[in-house]
Motif scaffolding. Structure first.
Motif, mmCIF file in Angstrom:
data_model
loop_
_atom_site.group_PDB
_atom_site.id
_atom_site.type_symbol
_atom_site.label_atom_id
_atom_site.label_comp_id
_atom_site.label_asym_id
_atom_site.label_seq_id
_atom_site.Cartn_x
_atom_site.Cartn_y
_atom_site.Cartn_z
ATOM 1 N N ASP A 145 27.851 53.607 8.507
ATOM 2 C CA ASP A 145 27.029 54.817 8.367
ATOM 3 C C ASP A 145 27.420 55.578 7.108
ATOM 4 O O ASP A 145 26.559 56.114 6.389
ATOM 5 C CB ASP A 145 27.185 55.720 9.588
ATOM 6 N N GLY A 148 26.077 53.559 4.250
ATOM 7 C CA GLY A 148 24.623 53.665 4.231
ATOM 8 C C GLY A 148 24.147 54.977 3.641
ATOM 9 O O GLY A 148 23.119 55.028 2.952
ATOM 10 N N LEU A 152 21.416 55.342 0.555
ATOM 11 C CA LEU A 152 20.189 56.124 0.674
ATOM 12 C C LEU A 152 20.123 57.215 -0.386
ATOM 13 O O LEU A 152 19.039 57.506 -0.925
ATOM 14 C CB LEU A 152 20.084 56.733 2.073
ATOM 15 N N ARG A 157 18.401 49.484 -2.255
ATOM 16 C CA ARG A 157 18.153 48.655 -1.077
ATOM 17 C C ARG A 157 19.462 47.978 -0.683
ATOM 18 O O ARG A 157 20.135 47.366 -1.529
ATOM 19 C CB ARG A 157 17.083 47.606 -1.384
ATOM 20 N N PHE A 183 24.871 49.095 13.673
ATOM 21 C CA PHE A 183 24.071 49.289 12.460
ATOM 22 C C PHE A 183 22.766 48.505 12.542
ATOM 23 O O PHE A 183 21.713 48.982 12.097
ATOM 24 C CB PHE A 183 24.883 48.877 11.230
ATOM 25 N N LYS A 186 20.367 50.363 14.654
ATOM 26 C CA LYS A 186 19.905 51.592 14.010
ATOM 27 C C LYS A 186 18.809 51.331 12.981
ATOM 28 O O LYS A 186 17.879 52.146 12.849
ATOM 29 C CB LYS A 186 21.097 52.288 13.339
ATOM 30 N N TRP A 187 18.893 50.203 12.270
ATOM 31 C CA TRP A 187 18.028 50.029 11.104
ATOM 32 C C TRP A 187 17.055 48.853 11.150
ATOM 33 O O TRP A 187 15.995 48.908 10.512
ATOM 34 C CB TRP A 187 18.886 49.871 9.837
ATOM 35 N N ASN A 188 17.362 47.796 11.870
ATOM 36 C CA ASN A 188 16.593 46.566 11.669
ATOM 37 C C ASN A 188 15.193 46.572 12.265
ATOM 38 O O ASN A 188 14.383 45.699 11.947
ATOM 39 C CB ASN A 188 17.380 45.358 12.192
ATOM 40 N N LYS A 190 13.138 48.973 11.657
ATOM 41 C CA LYS A 190 12.360 49.848 10.775
ATOM 42 C C LYS A 190 11.972 49.022 9.535
ATOM 43 O O LYS A 190 12.750 48.897 8.593
ATOM 44 C CB LYS A 190 13.199 51.064 10.369
ATOM 45 N N ALA A 193 12.491 50.496 6.011
ATOM 46 C CA ALA A 193 13.770 51.133 5.699
ATOM 47 C C ALA A 193 14.439 50.431 4.530
ATOM 48 O O ALA A 193 14.299 49.213 4.342
ATOM 49 C CB ALA A 193 14.688 51.098 6.918
ATOM 50 N N LEU A 195 17.612 50.136 4.345
ATOM 51 C CA LEU A 195 18.840 49.539 4.866
ATOM 52 C C LEU A 195 18.554 48.500 5.951
ATOM 53 O O LEU A 195 17.573 48.599 6.691
ATOM 54 C CB LEU A 195 19.746 50.623 5.434
ATOM 55 N N ARG A 196 19.458 47.539 6.035
ATOM 56 C CA ARG A 196 19.388 46.523 7.079
ATOM 57 C C ARG A 196 20.809 46.098 7.425
ATOM 58 O O ARG A 196 21.680 46.020 6.542
ATOM 59 C CB ARG A 196 18.587 45.317 6.595
#
Length: 449
Positions: A145, A148, A152, A157, A183, A186-188, A190, A193, A195-196
């Protein structure tokens, strides 16, 4: 009727890196939101599209952003570290230096500052995607986090991985695994996004077969990629033969770990029969040539891998932030070692840095080439050479003479992040100062300051 778009890049030499290898000597790219909506000759694009923001790329190259498929952004804090230790082999380098003096000292605030500095610098050098492998085992959870947040803020990316390992304890290995799972959750899910998350482990000598199997199961459960290091040195090869009676990739195959979602970094000492295994299971490879040579472990058999049809991408291991330098090193080194100038043609090496890099991290449908529908990760490069460019020399000139300082624009997800070597999203001096302070903290904890 002319359609309004957000960004128009025109009059450039457009190098698409698509399957057809399309080149547009006076080309243009139209971007709406974070997607490419048109790639064609400038005359055709201007008849169909207009934009408030127009970049005139006259005399410049327009190409996909570079993908770094393996990085350790925290490695910047180790540059010139005054640790005086005797190292007889690669394992000593890890156990006596890298782990105790760097990774075991990292706090989340250090991770954030060092990552932010590294990606700020490589954004200026034309990188639009970074697959970063982080290990800060004594400050879990929440390390990814923190990293990340840096990605951001810069607008980079990122595919972010925590390097789970049992080198400290099995319990710490579990914490590392959970860091990746958190993680990913949280991100995959989206799709737009930046982040991945991915699953990630260190090596077969620091992770038990049971741990590796668990990570594979979780990757399958969450439809996630897996990162790991394999055969960076002969230490791992000999360890695997001693403890498992087989070579590392044979061991990984036999425990059911390998598959098309596995990205193996380094692969310096991979044997010919293991290359066949990589091909059979569609394992991707990240080639980190500069660090491999600096630490004296050898040169990965990349030409053999490519001849076999394996996807090979490029990494920088977190040390060499100008990827054009990495591209050129790959291009010339294998030729010299093999005494064969036909090895790794320039177009292939540029593919390794773009579309093959995207394929290596599982994003080839979104990035890596300039095509309608793909995300707008684009760079504008001014080679500033006294040489007319044409379709026969364009790849060779990019690979042979490109430098990070030649990058005029870096566009990530449709947003201009770098313009004329200035990062627009962050205060570069503040970023550099925070990274310096993080390095001072780490060195102080080690008693070096």
């Amino acid at each position: 009727m002319v359609e309004k778009v957000d960004l128009l890049i025109k009059n450039g030499y457009v190098v698409t890196m698509d399957k057809e290898g399309r080149l547009f000597k006076n080309g243009a790219v139209a971007v709406s939101g974070n997607r490419i909506v048109a790639v064609d000759k400038t005359s055709s694009i201007e008849q169909k599209y207009s934009a408030e923001r127009v970049i005139d790329a006259t005399g410049k190259i327009v190409m996909p952003g570079i993908v770094v498929s393996h990085c350790h952004t925290h490695g910047q804090a180790s540059m010139g570290m005054p640790a005086e230790v005797e190292m007889e082999n690669f394992y000593d380098e890890l156990a006596k230096w890298w782990w105790p003096f760097l990774e075991d000292q990292l706090k989340k605030e250090d991770v954030y500052a060092l990552a932010k500095y590294a990606i700020t610098e490589i954004a200026k050098n034309g990188v639009t995607t970074v697959d970063d492998v982080m290990e800060a085992p004594k400050d879990l959870p929440g390390v990814l986090d923190a990293e990340g947040k840096a990605f951001l803020e810069v607008g980079m990316r990122g595919i972010l991985a925590f390097e789970a390992t049992e080198r400290i304890s099995k319990e710490n290995g579990k914490l590392g695994i959970q860091e990746n799972v958190n993680f990913i959750k949280k991100w995959n899910d989206k799709p737009d996004a930046l982040l991945r998350g991915v699953m990630c482990v260190h090596t077969v000598f620091s992770c038990s077969p049971e741990m590796l199997k668990e990570v594979k199961e979780l990757a399958d459960k969450y439809n996630a990629w897996i990162n790991l290091h394999v055969e960076e040195s002969m230490y791992e090869v000999e360890y695997s033969k001693k403890h498992f009676g087989k070579l590392p990739f044979e061991h990984l195959r036999d425990i059911g770990f390998l598959g098309p979602n596995v990205l193996a970094a380094q692969c310096v000492n991979t044997s010919d029969k293991e290359i066949k295994i990589l091909k059979e299971y569609d394992v991707k490879v990240s080639h980190n040539i500069q660090t491999n040579m600096v630490i004296g472990v050898g040169l990965a058999p990349v030409p053999k891998m490519i001849d076999e049809g394996i996807t090979v991408s490029l990494g920088n291991d977190g040390f060499y932030l100008d990827m054009f330098e990495t591209i050129r090193t790959v291009y010339i080194t294998h030729k010299g070692v093999l005494k064969d100038q036909s090895v790794l043609p320039p177009k292939k090496v540029l593919e390794m840095a773009t579309i093959d890099g995207a394929r290596a991290v599982g994003l080839e449908n979104d990035i890596g080439s300039l095509e309608v529908g793909k995300k707008a990760d684009i760079i504008v490069v001014d080679l500033n050479e006294p040489v007319p460019l044409n379709n026969s020399n364009i790849y060779g000139n990019i690979v042979s003479f490109g430098m990070g300082k030649n990058v005029k624009y870096t566009i990530i997800d449709g947003k201009i992040v770098v313009e004329n070597q200035k990062v627009l999203t962050v205060d570069e001096e503040k970023v550099r100062k925070e990274a310096y302070d993080a390095t001072v903290r780490i060195w102080t904890r080690n008693g070096f300051l």
